[in-house]
Design an enzyme around this catalytic site. Structure first.
Site, PDB file in Angstrom:
ATOM      1  N   LYS B  96       0.904  -1.234   0.235  1.00 52.27           N
ATOM      2  CA  LYS B  96       0.492  -0.211  -0.049  1.00 52.27           C
ATOM      3  C   LYS B  96       0.716   1.134   0.555  1.00 52.27           C
ATOM      4  O   LYS B  96       0.256   2.127  -0.917  1.00 52.27           O
ATOM      5  CB  LYS B  96      -1.031  -0.161   1.194  1.00 52.27           C
ATOM      6  CG  LYS B  96      -2.310  -0.936   0.952  1.00 52.27           C
ATOM      7  CD  LYS B  96      -3.081  -0.969   0.116  1.00 52.27           C
ATOM      8  CE  LYS B  96      -4.196  -1.965   0.060  1.00 52.27           C
ATOM      9  NZ  LYS B  96      -5.374  -1.463  -0.847  1.00 52.27           N
ATOM     10  N   GLU B 118      -9.625   5.390   3.408  1.00 53.40           N
ATOM     11  CA  GLU B 118     -11.240   4.931   3.747  1.00 53.40           C
ATOM     12  C   GLU B 118      -9.195   3.487   4.400  1.00 53.40           C
ATOM     13  O   GLU B 118      -8.095   3.426   3.634  1.00 53.40           O
ATOM     14  CB  GLU B 118     -11.540   4.522   3.133  1.00 53.40           C
ATOM     15  CG  GLU B 118     -11.096   3.384   1.719  1.00 53.40           C
ATOM     16  CD  GLU B 118     -10.027   4.260   1.311  1.00 53.40           C
ATOM     17  OE1 GLU B 118      -9.927   4.999   0.731  1.00 53.40           O
ATOM     18  OE2 GLU B 118      -9.675   3.086   0.018  1.00 53.40           O
ATOM     19  N   SER B 388       1.875 -10.052  -1.526  1.00 55.43           N
ATOM     20  CA  SER B 388       1.503  -8.218  -0.685  1.00 55.43           C
ATOM     21  C   SER B 388       1.417  -7.543   0.067  1.00 55.43           C
ATOM     22  O   SER B 388       1.543  -6.027   0.772  1.00 55.43           O
ATOM     23  CB  SER B 388      -0.630  -8.261  -1.405  1.00 55.43           C
ATOM     24  OG  SER B 388      -0.795  -8.599  -1.170  1.00 55.43           O
TER      25      SER B 388
END
Lengths: 260, 404
Positions: B96, B118, B388
């Protein structure tokens, strides 16, 4: 000109502006909505906005979100709202418009939604998350069915975007009074006059103002610059706060009070 | 960096990927989205912007992340070799951060003074809070109240980083509701606030911006495959919630897919199984509609009300998906498969014990399915898996569900 424009014109002719209360259909149940629509018409509503409740509204503040949740908990569906309007329309002289999100209209089917609106007597539709750029297929369906399309203009809208909305709309322009979601505010934003001037500069379409309009004083102030005043959260909250047997009377008193 | 559009020119000027994408938002947001798209178009290939971002990715994130041959896992899978793209080694513990640093640089360029975001699993929230701290920008994170409970560690990390965390109690109290609330904040504060959208969903230009900031995963992995394997992988496997890590690793392989050399497999949250109805398998079991500003596959009822998704993994627990994934599915360029909660838990244990790597529950979905793909493709084949994120944040739920 369509039926909604005729209503704005008729209001002007009597030296007035359109009073446009908002209700969420099915809050807290459809029977209550069926009783409220004729009552607030008799109390002075010229055009009534009917919110079709959605699970994930982006543009609504806490009061309208809560009302949508009550309506959904009662099992309100777009089809049931159509049936409700069909049933009460003979007793409701006011213009009727829907506020509805794209996903509900698409699931219903664009053409079927537009045709159902025409059949039950909904004069116009404002799809809250559908800017003119994405609205082509809807407008084709609405135009074919004779249902008017309403677009939002915002304080953030550029002159080009205002012109686009004005050119595409077939009903009126819904000017939201401020940045932000639906809800009550104490005073109207000072820049509202400038926003209206920008809109008037590019179109002769009727313009109604909504968001944060909650009192007779607000309605009078809006009447100085616009063709209609939309009152949502304050009415929805007043009805929600009333005991069940007093809801219809409270709504009628509230709407009549906005004319005071 | 290569920024040619391998997907054949998508998105178009209005943000469409074929029939998907676009901008389905209240008018209040349109001016800001127009401006953001224009600003992004002007900086995306600007060498100064690129150099600043590349330096941060190298020195702050720790890129490039390794491509790791999971030999013992491969042996247990009994087929193809499995290669892990180690995004779990990124600073903050997941991919991210790649997108957040890009968007914070963009925030500075467009002169906004506050950011909001969010978060589902909390990884995007932590990454945004981290980037905001790095840039000295006030930060507010919206997180569903259910997720605040199940990802408590990440909430504490965000607070330590100076972010305000708002627990959202509306709706299903998960990611979709956090997005609703972040949009409402943005609609209200659009003049001074940038919304650091965390995935390849939402209105244009977000699916485009986030894909571009995440494609570094695939650009690196493709070059690493050529260097370390001497060839392209046969399959690329990644988990899909909104779909940012998958889009990031898939995108640079699209021309290879067209050439028939590589297949792309996205793994959705299968929850208790698609037949149970309690799942987040949007592409597998959903249909096209409009949620959170774009047209894409979604999970809704026959009237169009959005359904609550279910996945053990907060990051996959979302009833929508990025529009470019919808386009890839319909164009036949990628396939998507559901992976159940139980399979993901089993894969978490498997990877921990075979390789000494504890994956995020999201990434464990990709590991679980990659093991099946490896068995199916057989010896000699090569499977690239996007790992990830790391699993520290999931220790609470793992403790409970694995009886640790």
């Amino acid at each position: 000109m369509g039926r909604l424009a005729d209503i704005f014109t008729a209001c002007r002719a009597r030296g007035d502006r359109a009073l446009m209360p908002y209700l969420t259909a099915g809050d807290p149940d459809l029977a209550t909505t069926a009783a409220l629509l004729p009552a607030i018409t008799a109390a002075g509503a010229d055009i009534i906005e009917i919110g079709v409740p959605f699970s994930d509204p982006l543009l609504d503040g806490p009061v309208i979100q809560a009302s949508a949740n009550r309506a959904l908990a009662a099992g309100t569906t777009p089809t049931a709202v159509m049936d409700l309007i069909a049933a009460v329309r003979p007793e409701v002289a006011a213009g009727l418009i829907y506020m509805v999100p794209t996903n509900l209209v698409q699931r219903h089917g664009l053409q079927r939604f537009a045709e159902d609106c025409a059949r039950v007597g909904v004069d116009g539709v404002l799809i809250t998350d559908l800017p003119p750029e994405e609205a082509g297929p809807w407008q084709a369906a609405a135009d074919a069915a004779g249902v008017e399309t309403v677009y939002i203009v915002a304080p953030t809208s550029s002159p080009q975007r205002i012109a686009l909305a004005a050119e595409r709309c077939t009903g009126f322009l819904y000017c939201i009074s401020r940045r932000g979601v639906t809800g009550v505010q104490a005073a109207l934003p000072p820049e509202l006059g400038e926003v209206l001037a920008r809109i008037r500069a590019v179109t002769s379409r009727p313009v109604a103002i909504g968001f944060g309009i909650s009192t007779a004083a607000h309605v009078r102030a809006v009447g100085q610059i616009a063709d209609g005043a939309i009152v949502g959260s304050a009415l929805v909250q007043a009805v929600a706060d009333a005991p069940p047997e007093r809801r219809v009377a409270v709504a009628a008193e509230f709407v009549a009070g906005l004319r005071a | 960096m290569n920024t040619t559009n391998a997907a054949g020119g998508w998105p178009d000027a209005l943000g469409h990927f074929g029939e998907f994408g676009g901008r389905y938002v209240p008018e209040t947001m349109m001016a800001t989205l127009d401006r953001l798209a224009a600003e992004y178009a002007s900086v995306k290939d600007d060498p100064t912007f690129r150099a600043e971002l590349d330096a941060l990715l190298r020195d702050f994130v720790g890129r490039p992340t390794p491509l790791y041959h999971a030999a013992r896992l491969s042996e247990q899978a009994g087929g193809a070799s499995l290669w892990l793209k180690r995004e779990d080694l990124c600073h903050t513990g997941a991919h991210k951060i790649n997108n957040c640093l890009g968007q914070l640089l963009l925030t500075r360029r467009i002169g906004k003074q506050r950011v909001i975001a969010e978060t589902g699993a909390g990884q995007h929230g932590v990454a945004t809070a981290t980037a905001a701290a790095l840039f000295g920008v006030p930060c507010t994170i919206y997180m569903g109240a259910v997720d605040v409970e199940r990802q408590a560690l990440n909430v504490l990390r965000m607070r330590l980083l100076g972010a305000e965390v708002i627990a959202v109690s509306s709706g299903s109290r998960t990611l979709k509701d956090a997005i609703n609330e972040a949009f409402r904040d943005w609609i209200t504060n659009v003049e001074d606030t940038h919304y650091v959208f965390g995935t390849v969903a939402g209105p244009h230009p977000f699916p485009w911006i986030v894909r571009d900031f995440q494609r570094v995963i695939g650009d690196e992995a493709r070059a690493q495959c050529l260097a370390q394997l001497g060839r392209l992988p046969d399959a690329v496997v990644a988990c899909v919630g909104g779909g940012s890590n998958a889009m990031g690793i898939f995108y640079p392989f699209l021309d290879d897919v067209r050439a028939g050399a590589v297949r792309l497999v996205g793994c959705e949250g299968g929850g208790h199984g698609v037949a149970s109805g309690a799942h987040a398998a949007t592409l597998t079991a959903g249909s096209p509609g409009v949620l959170h500003g774009s047209r894409s596959y979604l999970l809704d009822d026959p009237h169009g009300q959005i359904r609550e998704a279910h996945s053990i993994s907060a990051g996959l627990d979302y009833p929508g998906v990025g529009p470019e994934h919808s386009w890839l599915k319909d164009a036949g360029l990628a396939s998507y498969a559901p992976v159940t909660d139980a399979e993901a838990l089993e894969a978490t244990k498997l990877l921990a014990r075979s390789e000494g790597i504890i994956p995020a529950l999201e990434s464990a979905h990709a590991v679980a399915h990659a093991v099946k793909v490896a068995a199916e493709l057989g010896a000699g084949a090569q499977v690239l898996v996007n790992l990830s994120g790391r699993g520290d944040k999931d220790m609470g739920i793992l403790t409970e569900r694995l009886g640790l």
